[in-house]
Design a protein around this motif. Structure first.
Motif, PDB file in Angstrom:
ATOM      1  N   PRO A 255       0.825  -1.217   0.000  1.00 46.41           N
ATOM      2  CA  PRO A 255       0.000   0.000   0.000  1.00 46.41           C
ATOM      3  C   PRO A 255       0.856   1.262   0.000  1.00 46.41           C
ATOM      4  CG  PRO A 255      -0.791  -1.566   1.633  1.00 46.41           C
ATOM      5  CD  PRO A 255       0.520  -2.093   1.144  1.00 46.41           C
ATOM      6  N   ILE A 256       0.698   2.112  -1.022  1.00 46.87           N
ATOM      7  CA  ILE A 256       1.517   3.314  -1.124  1.00 46.87           C
ATOM      8  C   ILE A 256       1.195   4.307  -0.019  1.00 46.87           C
ATOM      9  CG2 ILE A 256      -0.073   4.534  -2.668  1.00 46.87           C
ATOM     10  CD1 ILE A 256       2.447   5.537  -4.176  1.00 46.87           C
ATOM     11  N   ASP A 257      -0.036   4.248   0.506  1.00 45.28           N
ATOM     12  CA  ASP A 257      -0.429   5.148   1.588  1.00 45.28           C
ATOM     13  C   ASP A 257      -0.407   4.434   2.939  1.00 45.28           C
ATOM     14  OD1 ASP A 257      -2.492   3.526   0.846  1.00 45.28           O
ATOM     15  OD2 ASP A 257      -4.036   5.084   0.781  1.00 45.28           O
ATOM     16  N   ILE A 258       0.581   3.563   3.099  1.00 45.30           N
ATOM     17  CA  ILE A 258       0.733   2.790   4.333  1.00 45.30           C
ATOM     18  C   ILE A 258       0.894   3.699   5.557  1.00 45.30           C
ATOM     19  CG2 ILE A 258       3.249   2.622   4.148  1.00 45.30           C
ATOM     20  CD1 ILE A 258       3.055  -0.256   5.131  1.00 45.30           C
ATOM     21  N   GLY A 259       1.333   4.920   5.324  1.00 49.95           N
ATOM     22  CA  GLY A 259       1.550   5.856   6.416  1.00 49.95           C
ATOM     23  C   GLY A 259       0.282   6.277   7.146  1.00 49.95           C
ATOM     24  N   LYS A 260      -0.880   5.939   6.598  1.00 50.34           N
ATOM     25  CA  LYS A 260      -2.150   6.282   7.253  1.00 50.34           C
ATOM     26  C   LYS A 260      -2.395   5.439   8.501  1.00 50.34           C
ATOM     27  CE  LYS A 260      -4.602   7.960   3.136  1.00 50.34           C
ATOM     28  NZ  LYS A 260      -5.783   7.765   2.271  1.00 50.34           N
ATOM     29  N   TRP A 261      -1.675   4.309   8.602  1.00 47.59           N
ATOM     30  CA  TRP A 261      -1.850   3.435   9.779  1.00 47.59           C
ATOM     31  C   TRP A 261      -0.976   3.958  10.934  1.00 47.59           C
ATOM     32  CZ3 TRP A 261      -0.961  -1.258   6.139  1.00 47.59           C
ATOM     33  CH2 TRP A 261      -2.185  -1.646   5.568  1.00 47.59           C
ATOM     34  N   LYS A 262      -1.194   5.158  11.340  1.00 49.95           N
ATOM     35  CA  LYS A 262      -0.308   5.791  12.309  1.00 49.95           C
ATOM     36  C   LYS A 262      -0.311   5.119  13.675  1.00 49.95           C
ATOM     37  CE  LYS A 262      -0.477  10.303  10.056  1.00 49.95           C
ATOM     38  NZ  LYS A 262       0.848  10.135   9.447  1.00 49.95           N
ATOM     39  N   ALA A 263      -1.387   4.377  13.993  1.00 52.26           N
ATOM     40  CA  ALA A 263      -1.466   3.709  15.300  1.00 52.26           C
ATOM     41  C   ALA A 263      -0.890   2.290  15.254  1.00 52.26           C
ATOM     42  CB  ALA A 263      -2.910   3.668  15.782  1.00 52.26           C
ATOM     43  N   MET A 264      -0.479   1.842  14.080  1.00 54.03           N
ATOM     44  CA  MET A 264      -0.078   0.454  13.886  1.00 54.03           C
ATOM     45  C   MET A 264       1.152   0.074  14.718  1.00 54.03           C
ATOM     46  SD  MET A 264      -1.174  -2.175  12.129  1.00 54.03           S
ATOM     47  CE  MET A 264      -1.934  -1.640  10.589  1.00 54.03           C
ATOM     48  N   ARG A 265       1.052  -1.092  15.366  1.00 50.29           N
ATOM     49  CA  ARG A 265       2.164  -1.621  16.154  1.00 50.29           C
ATOM     50  C   ARG A 265       2.887  -2.769  15.439  1.00 50.29           C
ATOM     51  NH1 ARG A 265      -0.001   2.096  18.691  1.00 50.29           N
ATOM     52  NH2 ARG A 265      -0.066   2.324  20.960  1.00 50.29           N
ATOM     53  N   ARG A 266       2.108  -3.616  14.765  1.00 51.17           N
ATOM     54  CA  ARG A 266       2.702  -4.811  14.144  1.00 51.17           C
ATOM     55  C   ARG A 266       2.128  -5.012  12.743  1.00 51.17           C
ATOM     56  NH1 ARG A 266       4.741  -8.598  18.008  1.00 51.17           N
ATOM     57  NH2 ARG A 266       4.198 -10.302  16.599  1.00 51.17           N
ATOM     58  N   ILE A 267       3.027  -5.201  11.771  1.00 49.72           N
ATOM     59  CA  ILE A 267       2.642  -5.523  10.391  1.00 49.72           C
ATOM     60  C   ILE A 267       3.418  -6.752   9.949  1.00 49.72           C
ATOM     61  CG2 ILE A 267       2.695  -4.789   7.986  1.00 49.72           C
ATOM     62  CD1 ILE A 267       2.390  -1.933   8.897  1.00 49.72           C
ATOM     63  N   ASP A 268       2.688  -7.761   9.491  1.00 46.99           N
ATOM     64  CA  ASP A 268       3.340  -8.979   8.996  1.00 46.99           C
ATOM     65  C   ASP A 268       2.768  -9.322   7.624  1.00 46.99           C
ATOM     66  OD1 ASP A 268       4.532 -11.396   8.512  1.00 46.99           O
ATOM     67  OD2 ASP A 268       4.203 -12.201  10.525  1.00 46.99           O
ATOM     68  N   PHE A 269       3.561  -9.042   6.584  1.00 56.11           N
ATOM     69  CA  PHE A 269       3.187  -9.358   5.203  1.00 56.11           C
ATOM     70  C   PHE A 269       4.061 -10.483   4.658  1.00 56.11           C
ATOM     71  CE2 PHE A 269       1.731  -4.704   4.370  1.00 56.11           C
ATOM     72  CZ  PHE A 269       0.522  -4.970   5.008  1.00 56.11           C
ATOM     73  N   SER A 270       4.682 -11.249   5.522  1.00 58.40           N
ATOM     74  CA  SER A 270       5.642 -12.272   5.087  1.00 58.40           C
ATOM     75  C   SER A 270       4.971 -13.412   4.331  1.00 58.40           C
ATOM     76  CB  SER A 270       6.401 -12.828   6.290  1.00 58.40           C
ATOM     77  OG  SER A 270       5.505 -13.466   7.190  1.00 58.40           O
ATOM     78  N   ASN A 271       5.774 -14.100   3.525  1.00 64.11           N
ATOM     79  CA  ASN A 271       5.326 -15.287   2.786  1.00 64.11           C
ATOM     80  C   ASN A 271       4.123 -15.007   1.899  1.00 64.11           C
ATOM     81  OD1 ASN A 271       7.099 -17.557   4.008  1.00 64.11           O
ATOM     82  ND2 ASN A 271       6.285 -16.490   5.807  1.00 64.11           N
ATOM     83  N   ASN A 272       4.316 -14.010   1.031  1.00 63.38           N
ATOM     84  CA  ASN A 272       3.355 -13.695  -0.013  1.00 63.38           C
ATOM     85  C   ASN A 272       4.112 -13.484  -1.315  1.00 63.38           C
ATOM     86  OD1 ASN A 272       0.393 -13.334   0.976  1.00 63.38           O
ATOM     87  ND2 ASN A 272       1.599 -12.387   2.604  1.00 63.38           N
ATOM     88  N   GLN A 273       3.539 -12.706  -2.219  1.00 60.17           N
ATOM     89  CA  GLN A 273       4.187 -12.461  -3.507  1.00 60.17           C
ATOM     90  C   GLN A 273       4.195 -10.972  -3.853  1.00 60.17           C
ATOM     91  OE1 GLN A 273       2.420 -15.080  -6.508  1.00 60.17           O
ATOM     92  NE2 GLN A 273       2.135 -16.676  -4.980  1.00 60.17           N
ATOM     93  N   PHE A 274       4.318 -10.142  -2.836  1.00 62.35           N
ATOM     94  CA  PHE A 274       4.385  -8.709  -3.079  1.00 62.35           C
ATOM     95  C   PHE A 274       5.646  -8.379  -3.883  1.00 62.35           C
ATOM     96  CE2 PHE A 274       1.872  -8.818   0.941  1.00 62.35           C
ATOM     97  CZ  PHE A 274       0.705  -8.282   0.420  1.00 62.35           C
ATOM     98  N   SER A 275       5.522  -7.402  -4.806  1.00 66.95           N
ATOM     99  CA  SER A 275       6.640  -7.185  -5.730  1.00 66.95           C
ATOM    100  C   SER A 275       6.983  -5.715  -5.949  1.00 66.95           C
ATOM    101  CB  SER A 275       6.318  -7.822  -7.084  1.00 66.95           C
ATOM    102  OG  SER A 275       5.086  -7.311  -7.593  1.00 66.95           O
ATOM    103  N   SER A 276       6.691  -4.862  -5.004  1.00 68.12           N
ATOM    104  CA  SER A 276       7.010  -3.443  -5.170  1.00 68.12           C
ATOM    105  C   SER A 276       8.185  -3.045  -4.288  1.00 68.12           C
ATOM    106  CB  SER A 276       5.794  -2.598  -4.783  1.00 68.12           C
ATOM    107  OG  SER A 276       5.534  -2.712  -3.391  1.00 68.12           O
ATOM    108  N   GLU A 277       8.548  -1.790  -4.316  1.00 74.84           N
ATOM    109  CA  GLU A 277       9.524  -1.262  -3.369  1.00 74.84           C
ATOM    110  C   GLU A 277       8.825  -0.992  -2.038  1.00 74.84           C
ATOM    111  OE1 GLU A 277      11.587   2.111  -4.890  1.00 74.84           O
ATOM    112  OE2 GLU A 277      12.344   1.053  -6.659  1.00 74.84           O
ATOM    113  N   ILE A 278       9.610  -0.773  -0.994  1.00 72.49           N
ATOM    114  CA  ILE A 278       9.038  -0.435   0.314  1.00 72.49           C
ATOM    115  C   ILE A 278       8.553   1.009   0.257  1.00 72.49           C
ATOM    116  CG2 ILE A 278       9.488  -0.204   2.780  1.00 72.49           C
ATOM    117  CD1 ILE A 278      11.723  -2.272   2.438  1.00 72.49           C
ATOM    118  N   PRO A 279       7.271   1.253   0.540  1.00 72.06           N
ATOM    119  CA  PRO A 279       6.740   2.621   0.435  1.00 72.06           C
ATOM    120  C   PRO A 279       7.445   3.593   1.381  1.00 72.06           C
ATOM    121  CG  PRO A 279       4.961   1.014   0.662  1.00 72.06           C
ATOM    122  CD  PRO A 279       6.234   0.288   0.941  1.00 72.06           C
TER     123      PRO A 279
END
Length: 202
Positions: free
Chosen positions: A31-55
């Motif tokens: 997600p290019i607008d990942i910064g909207k999750w300002k309260a986020m503590r933990r993100i786990d996107f492991s073991n998928n097929q995402f193919s972009s740069e880190i936003p």
């Protein structure tokens, strides 16, 4: 077994604290607008097929303590802004296609307890300050162009003095011969003038 990409509406859930989408078949960009999750503590996107740069928006996740993108197809470099995620304790970027260098800004992450960038295409010197001194080869293996301390079982980095020495060698190699020729020519010319002067006096 979720597939396709992350819907853009998901970033509208501003109060999310934990998001775990690991072990699926999700693809496409992060997600290019990942910064909207300002309260986020933990993100786990492991073991998928995402193919972009880190936003770049990751820098806005000031409360983030756990971030995992391992086992995807993430490209580009590790953002310099990661050094501003001062709450980060766990960072796993292993088994992707990341390139570039491990920036010194990562040494600012004083709470970081787990760090893994193995099996990417990273290069350059492994930082040795702060918590980086506690990591092992398991954190860095599979990056053939990395260099650093002997205990990490990676090649030692070429020192600045060694690089300067090589530069001086090149200068001597390419500059010295013309100078030598100039001096030799000048010396020969002066000798010729002296001989001509002797003949005229005779």
């Amino acid at each position: 077994m979720f597939s396709s990409s992350i819907p853009s509406t998901l970033t509208g859930l501003h109060d999310l604290l934990i998001l775990n989408l690991s072990l699926n078949s999700l693809s496409g960009p992060l997600p290019i607008d990942i910064g909207k999750w300002k309260a986020m503590r933990r993100i786990d996107f492991s073991n998928n097929q995402f193919s972009s740069e880190i936003p770049i928006g990751v820098v806005d996740l000031k409360e983030l303590t756990h971030f995992s993108l391992s086992n995807n197809r993430i490209t580009g470099s590790i953002p310099e802004s990661f050094g501003d995620l001062l709450s980060l304790e766990y960072l796993d970027l292993s088994t992707n296609i990341l390139s570039g260098e491990l920036l010194k800004t990562l040494e600012k992450l004083r709470f970081l307890k787990y760090f893994n960038v193995s099996f990417n295409r990273l290069q350059g010197e492994i930082p040795d300050g702060k918590s980086f001194g506690n990591y092992s080869i398991e954190s860095f293996k599979g990056n053939e162009a990395l260099c650093g301390a002997a205990q990490l079982y990676v090649p030692s980095c070429k020192t600045k003095s060694h690089r300067n020495s090589k530069a001086r060698t090149k200068i001597i190699t390419y500059v010295a011969p013309p100078i030598a020729c100039t001096i030799l020519f000048s010396s020969h010319a002066e000798t010729g003038d002296e001989e001509n002067g002797s003949e005229e006096n005779a």
